[in-house]
Write a protein that holds these residues in place. Structure first.
Motif, PDB file in Angstrom:
ATOM      1  N   GLU A 138      -3.977   1.937   7.258  1.00  0.00           N
ATOM      2  CA  GLU A 138      -2.532   1.843   7.480  1.00  0.00           C
ATOM      3  C   GLU A 138      -1.923   0.649   6.744  1.00  0.00           C
ATOM      4  N   PRO A 139      -0.696   0.822   6.195  1.00  0.00           N
ATOM      5  CA  PRO A 139      -0.008  -0.309   5.566  1.00  0.00           C
ATOM      6  C   PRO A 139       0.394  -1.354   6.597  1.00  0.00           C
ATOM      7  N   THR A 140       0.656  -2.562   6.128  1.00  0.00           N
ATOM      8  CA  THR A 140       0.940  -3.694   7.013  1.00  0.00           C
ATOM      9  C   THR A 140       2.090  -3.411   7.964  1.00  0.00           C
ATOM     10  N   MET A 173      -7.740   0.800   0.592  1.00  0.00           N
ATOM     11  CA  MET A 173      -7.855  -0.619   0.925  1.00  0.00           C
ATOM     12  C   MET A 173      -9.227  -0.893   1.529  1.00  0.00           C
ATOM     13  N   ARG A 174      -9.729  -2.082   1.262  1.00  0.00           N
ATOM     14  CA  ARG A 174     -10.976  -2.533   1.890  1.00  0.00           C
ATOM     15  C   ARG A 174     -10.748  -3.917   2.468  1.00  0.00           C
ATOM     16  N   ILE A 175     -11.084  -4.078   3.748  1.00  0.00           N
ATOM     17  CA  ILE A 175     -10.909  -5.385   4.389  1.00  0.00           C
ATOM     18  C   ILE A 175     -11.916  -6.379   3.836  1.00  0.00           C
ATOM     19  N   VAL A 176     -11.409  -7.519   3.419  1.00  0.00           N
ATOM     20  CA  VAL A 176     -12.248  -8.637   2.993  1.00  0.00           C
ATOM     21  C   VAL A 176     -12.406  -9.627   4.148  1.00  0.00           C
ATOM     22  N   HIS A 178       0.829  -1.204   0.000  1.00  0.00           N
ATOM     23  CA  HIS A 178       0.000   0.000   0.000  1.00  0.00           C
ATOM     24  C   HIS A 178       0.865   1.256   0.000  1.00  0.00           C
ATOM     25  N   GLU A 179       1.916   1.255   0.789  1.00  0.00           N
ATOM     26  CA  GLU A 179       2.800   2.414   0.853  1.00  0.00           C
ATOM     27  C   GLU A 179       3.461   2.671  -0.501  1.00  0.00           C
ATOM     28  N   SER A 180       3.779   1.596  -1.213  1.00  0.00           N
ATOM     29  CA  SER A 180       4.386   1.736  -2.534  1.00  0.00           C
ATOM     30  C   SER A 180       3.466   2.491  -3.485  1.00  0.00           C
ATOM     31  N   LEU A 181       2.165   2.244  -3.382  1.00  0.00           N
ATOM     32  CA  LEU A 181       1.198   2.970  -4.206  1.00  0.00           C
ATOM     33  C   LEU A 181       1.104   4.437  -3.780  1.00  0.00           C
ATOM     34  N   LYS A 182       1.071   4.668  -2.472  1.00  0.00           N
ATOM     35  CA  LYS A 182       0.878   6.031  -1.963  1.00  0.00           C
ATOM     36  C   LYS A 182       2.057   6.935  -2.307  1.00  0.00           C
ATOM     37  N   VAL A 183       3.284   6.406  -2.217  1.00  0.00           N
ATOM     38  CA  VAL A 183       4.438   7.276  -2.457  1.00  0.00           C
ATOM     39  C   VAL A 183       4.529   7.696  -3.920  1.00  0.00           C
ATOM     40  N   GLN A 184       3.855   6.959  -4.813  1.00  0.00           N
ATOM     41  CA  GLN A 184       3.817   7.366  -6.210  1.00  0.00           C
ATOM     42  C   GLN A 184       2.717   8.386  -6.479  1.00  0.00           C
ATOM     43  N   ASN A 243     -11.090   3.933  -8.218  1.00  0.00           N
ATOM     44  CA  ASN A 243     -12.138   2.947  -7.942  1.00  0.00           C
ATOM     45  C   ASN A 243     -11.831   1.600  -8.577  1.00  0.00           C
ATOM     46  N   GLU A 244     -10.605   1.445  -9.074  1.00  0.00           N
ATOM     47  CA  GLU A 244     -10.249   0.231  -9.804  1.00  0.00           C
ATOM     48  C   GLU A 244      -9.505  -0.742  -8.903  1.00  0.00           C
ATOM     49  N   PRO A 245     -10.031  -1.969  -8.697  1.00  0.00           N
ATOM     50  CA  PRO A 245      -9.290  -2.958  -7.922  1.00  0.00           C
ATOM     51  C   PRO A 245      -8.034  -3.366  -8.673  1.00  0.00           C
ATOM     52  N   ILE A 246      -6.918  -3.416  -7.948  1.00  0.00           N
ATOM     53  CA  ILE A 246      -5.654  -3.742  -8.594  1.00  0.00           C
ATOM     54  C   ILE A 246      -5.020  -5.002  -8.018  1.00  0.00           C
ATOM     55  N   ALA A 247      -5.335  -5.324  -6.741  1.00  0.00           N
ATOM     56  CA  ALA A 247      -4.712  -6.502  -6.128  1.00  0.00           C
ATOM     57  C   ALA A 247      -5.493  -6.931  -4.891  1.00  0.00           C
ATOM     58  N   LEU A 248      -5.326  -8.213  -4.551  1.00  0.00           N
ATOM     59  CA  LEU A 248      -5.816  -8.738  -3.285  1.00  0.00           C
ATOM     60  C   LEU A 248      -4.615  -9.175  -2.472  1.00  0.00           C
ATOM     61  N   GLY A 249      -4.489  -8.623  -1.269  1.00  0.00           N
ATOM     62  CA  GLY A 249      -3.411  -9.014  -0.376  1.00  0.00           C
ATOM     63  C   GLY A 249      -3.926  -9.952   0.692  1.00  0.00           C
ATOM     64  N   ARG A 250      -3.213 -11.048   0.902  1.00  0.00           N
ATOM     65  CA  ARG A 250      -3.591 -12.043   1.923  1.00  0.00           C
ATOM     66  C   ARG A 250      -2.385 -12.237   2.833  1.00  0.00           C
TER      67      ARG A 250
END
Length: 229
Positions: free
Chosen positions: A150-152, A92-95, A80-86, A125-132
């Motif tokens: 917050e990022p992980t 993020m939405r909790i699944v 998530h931080e990698s996206l924000k710094v760009q 509004n575009e989903p780009i990835a699912l993090g598990r």
């Protein structure tokens, strides 16, 4: 008129107006801005498309051609931080956030119980990835609202009181399972990029094991000046 609009948008693309995400305004926004019809806007965009300056993705928007999310894998930074710094409008939405029986392969790292955290990562509004992620069991008690902001790595530091100092990363590809495909709006059995990451606290203990299922169309992994994917 459509050629004038195309020329104006062309100049703005060259000036970097739509950086860093590369996403142009919607057709409706362009209509309102120039006070023209949708037909005129579409003709202008078609001209830019012919010139190879934009990519039009049905249901997702119009982007500067070749503009992709980049993830620097040789930098210790959460997804998530990698996206924000760009500068991307990353959310993020909790699944899923729950305590589970630890899979046998991870018992040495987390004990018999661990936390499972699944989050849908979106740009705009575009989903780009699912993090598990598998995390220490105490992480299942964290506030859900905070976990969507917050990022992980920040969550782990706040809850466990220790810094993440190293990580091992592997990159591969995998056909999308139906559930994952549905969550990230990918075609069933579409081939996804998969990033697998194991991170460690400064005392050497395992902090998290994560895998990210990523739509590959607009995503690149970068190692130094080299690009992967």
């Amino acid at each position: 008129m459509y050629l004038q609009i195309a020329d104006r948008l062309r100049r703005e693309i060259a000036e970097g107006t739509y950086e860093p995400s590369g996403r142009l305004p919607s057709e409706s926004q362009i209509m309102a801005r120039f006070d023209v019809s949708r037909v005129t806007v579409r003709l202008a965009l078609e001209q830019l498309d012919k010139d190879g300056l934009i990519e039009r993705r049905k249901g997702k928007g119009t982007f500067v051609a070749g503009k992709q999310v980049r993830h620097q894998i040789d930098t210790l930074r959460s997804f998530h931080e990698s996206l924000k710094v760009q500068g991307f409008d990353a959310t993020m939405r909790i699944v899923e956030l729950t305590t589970i029986e630890t899979p046998s392969a991870f018992i040495p790292s987390f004990g018999t119980k661990c936390a499972l955290l699944e989050r849908l990562h979106r740009v705009g509004n575009e989903p780009i990835a699912l993090g598990r992620s598998l995390l220490p069991s105490l992480m299942s008690e964290m506030d859900r609202d905070i976990a969507e902001q917050e990022p992980t790595y920040a969550l782990l530091k706040d809850k466990a009181g220790a810094d993440i100092t190293s990580a091992e990363i592997a990159i591969g590809a995998r056909a999308a399972e139906p559930r994952i495909a549905s969550l990230i709006a990918a075609a069933e059995n579409a081939v996804l990029l998969v990033l697998e990451r194991t991170s460690y606290f400064d005392n050497g203990a395992c902090a998290e094991w994560s895998e990210f299922f990523i739509r590959p169309e607009r995503y690149k992994f970068v190692l130094g000046n080299r690009t992967i994917g």
